[in-house]
Design a protein around this motif. Structure first.
Motif, short mmCIF file in Angstrom:
data_model
loop_
_atom_site.label_atom_id
_atom_site.label_comp_id
_atom_site.label_asym_id
_atom_site.label_seq_id
_atom_site.Cartn_x
_atom_site.Cartn_y
_atom_site.Cartn_z
N PRO A 1 12.20 -0.06 1.43
CA PRO A 1 13.67 -0.13 1.30
C PRO A 1 14.29 1.01 0.51
O PRO A 1 15.46 1.34 0.71
N ASP A 2 13.53 1.64 -0.40
CA ASP A 2 14.11 2.68 -1.24
C ASP A 2 14.02 4.07 -0.64
O ASP A 2 14.43 5.05 -1.28
N LYS B 1 0.81 -1.22 0.00
CA LYS B 1 0.00 0.00 0.00
C LYS B 1 0.85 1.27 0.00
O LYS B 1 0.31 2.37 0.11
N ASP B 2 2.16 1.10 -0.12
CA ASP B 2 3.10 2.23 -0.15
C ASP B 2 2.98 3.08 1.12
O ASP B 2 2.98 4.31 1.07
N LEU B 3 2.89 2.41 2.26
CA LEU B 3 2.81 3.07 3.56
C LEU B 3 4.13 2.89 4.32
O LEU B 3 4.93 2.02 3.98
N GLY B 4 4.33 3.69 5.35
CA GLY B 4 5.50 3.54 6.19
C GLY B 4 6.78 4.07 5.59
O GLY B 4 7.89 3.64 5.97
N THR B 5 6.67 5.03 4.68
CA THR B 5 7.87 5.62 4.08
C THR B 5 8.73 6.26 5.17
O THR B 5 8.23 7.02 6.01
N GLY B 6 10.00 5.93 5.17
CA GLY B 6 10.94 6.49 6.14
C GLY B 6 10.95 5.79 7.48
O GLY B 6 11.67 6.20 8.39
N LEU B 7 10.15 4.73 7.61
CA LEU B 7 10.06 4.02 8.90
C LEU B 7 10.98 2.81 8.92
O LEU B 7 11.02 2.03 7.97
#
Length: 239
Positions: A199-200, A179-185
Motif C-alpha cells: 500500500p505504501d 516478504k516485501d514482494l510485489g512493490t508497485g503491483l
C-alpha cells in the motif's frame, strides 16, 4: 467473505468438495498419463498425486497431535518430505490411486471423529506456524483445488467456489506483503476496487480481470483472461 468466516462444518464441506474435484480429474486420466509431466518444475502427474496423498497423511498427524496432546509433526524434515514424494511417484498406477483413496479416507475419518474440544488445539505447520488444528480445513482446501488444476486435464480456477478464490488471493497477497514482494503491483478484480500489494508504494504495474483469472495469475498458474499493464511478468513467488 473469507473461508475462515465460515462455520467449521462449511469449511470441511468445501475441502471435501475440492477432494472430490481432484478425484474426478484423477479418474479421467489413464494410467499411462500419470507419468506425463506437469507445469510444476520436475514433477510428473504421479509426483503430484503422491504429494496430495501424502499431504492428507501429514494432516492426519496434526489431527493426532490435537487429539492426544503429543506433538506429531507433519513431516520429519523437508528432506524426508521430498524423498517421500519422489518414492511415491515410482509406485504403480494402481498403488498410487490407492494411496490417494486411502489417505483421503483416513483424513475424513479423523476430521469426523476429532472431539469438539480439540479443534482449537495448537499445532505446527510445515512452515513452522502455530495454528489451531481447524486450519487443516483450509490447508487441505488449498492443496486439492489448486493441484486439481495442476493435473492439467481440464481443472479450472473458474470452477472454484468464490470463497476459495477470495481466500487464496488474500493468502497470496498477505504472503507477498510479509516478504516485501510485489512493490508497485496493483491487482484489479472486475467489479472491485483495485488493491495495491504494497500500500505504501506507488503503483507501476497492474494486473486486472475476472476473479478466477487474477487468482490463477497470482498463484503462478499462467496469465489467462487477465490484462497486464506495465513491466510485470511472472508474479512474485507465493510458496
Amino acid at each position: 467473505m473469507s473461508f475462515h468466516d465460515l462455520l467449521l462444518g462449511e469449511r470441511l464441506l468445501i475441502a471435501r468438495r475440492g477432494t472430490a474435484y481432484f478425484a474426478q480429474r484423477l479418474a479421467e486420466l489413464s494410467d499411462e498419463q500419470l507419468s506425463e509431466p506437469t507445469a510444476l518444475d520436475g514433477w510428473s502427474r504421479a509426483h503430484l498425486v503422491a504429494h496430495v496423498g501424502y499431504n492428507a497423511a501429514a494432516l492426519c498427524r496434526l489431527l493426532d497431535w490435537a487429539a492426544s496432546g503429543v506433538e506429531t509433526p507433519m513431516y520429519a524434515s523437508a528432506v524426508q518430505r521430498g524423498r517421500e514424494i519422489a518414492e511415491g511417484a515410482t509406485l504403480s498406477a494402481a498403488a498410487l490411486r490407492n494411496l490417494f483413496d486411502h489417505t483421503v479416507a483416513r483424513l475424513d475419518e479423523k476430521w469426523r471423529n476429532l472431539p469438539a474440544s480439540a479443534w482449537d488445539a495448537q499445532v505446527r505447520t510445515a512452515q513452522g506456524r502455530m495454528v489451531p488444528v481447524s486450519e487443516t480445513a483450509w490447508m487441505r482446501t488449498r492443496e486439492v483445488w489448486i493441484h486439481a488444476v495442476d493435473l492439467g486435464d481440464g481443472g479450472r480456477f473458474g470452477d472454484f467456489p468464490d470463497v476459495v478464490l477470495d481466500s487464496l488471493l488474500a493468502d497470496i497477497v498477505g504472503m507477498w506483503r510479509r516478504k516485501d514482494l510485489g512493490t508497485g503491483l496493483m491487482l484489479a478484480v472486475d467489479g472491485r476496487e483495485p488493491v495495491a500489494v504494497q500500500p505504501d508504494s506507488p503503483p507501476a504495474d497492474k494486473v486486472s480481470g475476472p476473479l478466477a483469472a487474477v487468482v490463477r495469475w497470482a498463484a503462478g498458474r499462467g496469465a489467462v483472461d487477465v490484462n497486464i499493464d506495465g513491466g510485470v511478468g511472472e508474479p512474485p513467488r507465493w510458496l
